[in-house]
Write an enzyme that holds these catalytic residues in place. Structure first.
Site, mmCIF file in Angstrom:
data_model
loop_
_atom_site.group_PDB
_atom_site.id
_atom_site.type_symbol
_atom_site.label_atom_id
_atom_site.label_comp_id
_atom_site.label_asym_id
_atom_site.label_seq_id
_atom_site.Cartn_x
_atom_site.Cartn_y
_atom_site.Cartn_z
ATOM 1 N N CYS A 200 0.809 -1.227 0.000
ATOM 2 C CA CYS A 200 0.000 0.000 0.000
ATOM 3 C C CYS A 200 0.833 1.262 0.000
ATOM 4 O O CYS A 200 0.278 2.366 -0.100
ATOM 5 C CB CYS A 200 -0.910 0.006 1.218
ATOM 6 S SG CYS A 200 -1.569 -1.603 1.604
ATOM 7 N N HIS B 193 -3.364 7.776 5.561
ATOM 8 C CA HIS B 193 -3.463 6.448 4.952
ATOM 9 C C HIS B 193 -4.918 5.983 5.088
ATOM 10 O O HIS B 193 -5.485 5.486 4.138
ATOM 11 C CB HIS B 193 -2.480 5.487 5.611
ATOM 12 C CG HIS B 193 -2.362 4.185 4.893
ATOM 13 N ND1 HIS B 193 -2.055 4.112 3.562
ATOM 14 C CD2 HIS B 193 -2.568 2.902 5.297
ATOM 15 C CE1 HIS B 193 -2.055 2.837 3.184
ATOM 16 N NE2 HIS B 193 -2.366 2.090 4.208
ATOM 17 N N LYS C 83 -9.609 7.596 0.338
ATOM 18 C CA LYS C 83 -9.880 6.196 -0.050
ATOM 19 C C LYS C 83 -11.370 5.888 -0.057
ATOM 20 O O LYS C 83 -11.810 4.968 -0.746
ATOM 21 C CB LYS C 83 -9.165 5.231 0.893
ATOM 22 C CG LYS C 83 -7.662 5.168 0.676
ATOM 23 C CD LYS C 83 -7.023 4.091 1.522
ATOM 24 C CE LYS C 83 -5.526 3.964 1.234
ATOM 25 N NZ LYS C 83 -4.726 5.080 1.748
ATOM 26 N N PHE D 212 1.258 -2.885 4.630
ATOM 27 C CA PHE D 212 1.548 -4.233 5.123
ATOM 28 C C PHE D 212 3.059 -4.455 4.993
ATOM 29 O O PHE D 212 3.698 -3.988 4.048
ATOM 30 C CB PHE D 212 0.823 -5.277 4.265
ATOM 31 C CG PHE D 212 -0.587 -5.575 4.716
ATOM 32 C CD1 PHE D 212 -1.186 -4.895 5.754
ATOM 33 C CD2 PHE D 212 -1.312 -6.575 4.078
ATOM 34 C CE1 PHE D 212 -2.481 -5.198 6.164
ATOM 35 C CE2 PHE D 212 -2.611 -6.885 4.471
ATOM 36 C CZ PHE D 212 -3.190 -6.198 5.511
ATOM 37 N N HIS E 197 -9.209 1.780 -1.908
ATOM 38 C CA HIS E 197 -7.807 1.570 -1.590
ATOM 39 C C HIS E 197 -7.157 0.947 -2.827
ATOM 40 O O HIS E 197 -7.245 -0.258 -3.042
ATOM 41 C CB HIS E 197 -7.658 0.661 -0.370
ATOM 42 C CG HIS E 197 -6.251 0.603 0.145
ATOM 43 N ND1 HIS E 197 -5.174 1.047 -0.595
ATOM 44 C CD2 HIS E 197 -5.746 0.163 1.321
ATOM 45 C CE1 HIS E 197 -4.067 0.862 0.114
ATOM 46 N NE2 HIS E 197 -4.385 0.349 1.268
ATOM 47 N N GLU F 138 -2.999 5.163 13.293
ATOM 48 C CA GLU F 138 -2.587 6.361 12.552
ATOM 49 C C GLU F 138 -2.966 7.627 13.318
ATOM 50 O O GLU F 138 -2.200 8.592 13.353
ATOM 51 C CB GLU F 138 -3.221 6.366 11.156
ATOM 52 C CG GLU F 138 -2.733 7.558 10.321
ATOM 53 C CD GLU F 138 -3.138 7.490 8.860
ATOM 54 O OE1 GLU F 138 -4.001 6.659 8.502
ATOM 55 O OE2 GLU F 138 -2.582 8.281 8.068
#
Lengths: 399, 88
Positions: A160, A292, A322, A386, A327, A303
């Site tokens: 990502c 994010h 997003k 990830f 995403h 976050e």
């Protein structure tokens, strides 16, 4: 040190097949998520995504080229052509130009089709073009051929965070003098049966909507698309009279070195601080953070804690786009860079769609509904992938 | 049937936790056993494969309205209900 500026943008995503349509959707807070339409989607338990709708590659590419172009490359080429045209660059950019594109899954649709042919359908051969179609570097390589980029050309893959890493590395290459012009961003085409089936197993996909930082959020929604930015040495851009959209001011990248999926540790905080330090910006100079903000329980809380640690108890306004473009994994950072540049050029902070009620545990000023007017001179764009891989970009308004 | 399901649940958890099955009590809390999020996803996959069921579990819902994964006993009852629903 040489400054690096953005002179062109291009995109294909669930909201639109171009930049103007995407920016219009960002202003209105429009959502591009809908029912999945690809083959065998009815066998999935998660049936929503941010697909690129009404995509007709035969209208975009000559018939002789199409057998070589997975959708992941098609999106990148269309986005790249828009960005180069906006920048007003020549047809052949030359040996001082390059391209770095992020992608997480590359030509996964090509893997799927060829495996289906040999395993499920019992066929004995696949197209001879499978390898050049599916390789992760195919989108960047096709950009180099299309635009005559003879310098550094490569793909990067950090799930990502891929597009943020790609943009950050291209920025560093120009700053270091290794190139004058770089096409940078990301592309992804993971919305196929095997791609979503794999994600389902992690139990992090939302069945209904993407609601970052909201109560009632149920996870992330995958999107497809590409975003390409033209990055250019400032002196090069000024010498040719290009319109400067924004400056890439700083880049920070870190690793949590902790867990393969769960966010944790101080990696996100260190990445934001590294981007600020690289840009010579104080936290209070940042007027907007494009989070994010995946809409998972774990990401959004972690976050929010990281943002408050960097910015103190009253952080700048935050949104996660997003909820509009999905995403888009390896492309998402490039789409979010466009939201950041919109904040700088239009003085509008793109909103977070889908918020039912702000999660009080996040404790952030989340922009919801429609874009919020605000004068900002510098912004941050977060990507926390990830693997615990973090990449944060800082953009500054062009002077 | 319940004993068989319970044994299977404990065996699957034991494999994820790298513990002898005998050390997992039928009333043990999953949180106390130290199962992380990926271990949970893998355990649910194993249950689905073992009993040919689909477990409605989403890692983003802390209270899990559709499947109670909090104790060995609640998982056993959840699996039982899914098997019964399939047969019905």
């Amino acid at each position: 040190m040489r400054r690096v500026v953005v002179t062109g943008l291009g995109t294909v995503n669930a909201l639109a097949h171009d930049l103007p349509g995407t920016l219009a959707a960002f202003r209105d807070g429009r959502c591009g998520i809908g029912p999945l339409t690809f083959r065998e989607a009815e066998r999935l338990s998660i049936r929503i995504g941010a697909e690129v709708r009404d995509w007709r590659p035969e209208e975009r590419f000559p018939a002789k080229d199409l057998p070589l172009l997975d959708r992941v490359t098609q999106y990148a080429l269309v986005a790249g052509a828009e960005a180069v045209a906006m920048a007003g660059l020549p047809a052949a950019i030359g040996p001082r130009g390059g391209a770095i594109l992020g992608t997480a899954a590359g030509g996964i649709g090509t893997w799927e089709d060829s495996y289906r042919a040999v395993y499920a359908e019992g066929r004995n051969r696949v197209s001879p073009l499978v390898v050049p179609r599916l390789m992760h570097n195919a989108p960047a390589a096709h950009l180099s051929m299309r635009h005559g980029l003879g310098g550094p050309v490569l793909a990067v893959s950090s799930a990502c965070a891929s597009a943020n890493h790609a943009i950050g590395l291209a920025f560093q290459l120009i700053r270091a003098g290794a190139a004058e012009v770089m096409l940078a961003g990301g592309t992804e085409a993971m919305l196929c049966f095997g791609g979503v089936k794999a994600w389902e197993g992690l139990r992090v996909l939302a069945p209904d909507a993407c609601r970052p930082f909201s109560l009632g959020r149920k996870g992330l929604v995958i999107g497809d698309g590409a975003g390409v930015l033209v990055l250019e040495a400032e002196d090069h851009a000024r010498a040719r009279g290009a319109r400067i959209l924004a400056e890439v001011a700083g880049f920070g990248m870190t690793a949590d070195a902790a867990d393969i999926v769960a966010p944790g540790g101080d990696g996100a905080v260190r990445a934001m601080r590294a981007a600020l330090a690289d840009a010579g910006l104080a936290p209070e100079e940042i007027g907007y953070v494009n989070a994010h903000g995946t809409g998972t329980l774990a990401n959004d809380r972690a976050e929010a804690v990281a943002i408050r640690e960097v910015f103190g108890p009253a952080p700048p306004p935050v949104s996660s786009t997003k909820a509009m473009h999905g995403h888009a994994i390896g492309a998402t950072g490039a789409l979010e860079a466009m939201a950041c540049i919109q904040a700088l050029t239009e003085s509008l902070l793109p909103p977070t769609a889908g918020v039912l009620a702000a999660d009080p545990d996040c404790g952030l000023d989340v922009v919801v509904g429609q874009a919020r007017p605000a004068q900002v001179t510098a912004v941050l764009s977060n990507a926390f992938a990830f693997g615990g891989l973090n990449a944060v970009l800082a953009f500054r308004r062009a002077d | 049937m319940r004993a068989e399901i319970e044994a299977a649940v404990i065996e699957i958890l034991a494999r994820q936790l790298l513990l002898p099955a005998a050390e997992i009590a039928p009333d043990a809390r999953i949180e106390d056993l130290g199962l992380d999020s990926l271990g949970k996803a893998e355990a649910i996959f194993a249950l689905e494969e073992r009993f040919d069921i689909s477990v409605p579990f989403n890692a983003n819902e802390p209270d899990q309205p559709n499947f109670d994964f909090s104790t060995v006993g609640s998982i056993v009852r959840g699996v039982e209900a899914l098997i019964a629903a399939k047969a019905g």
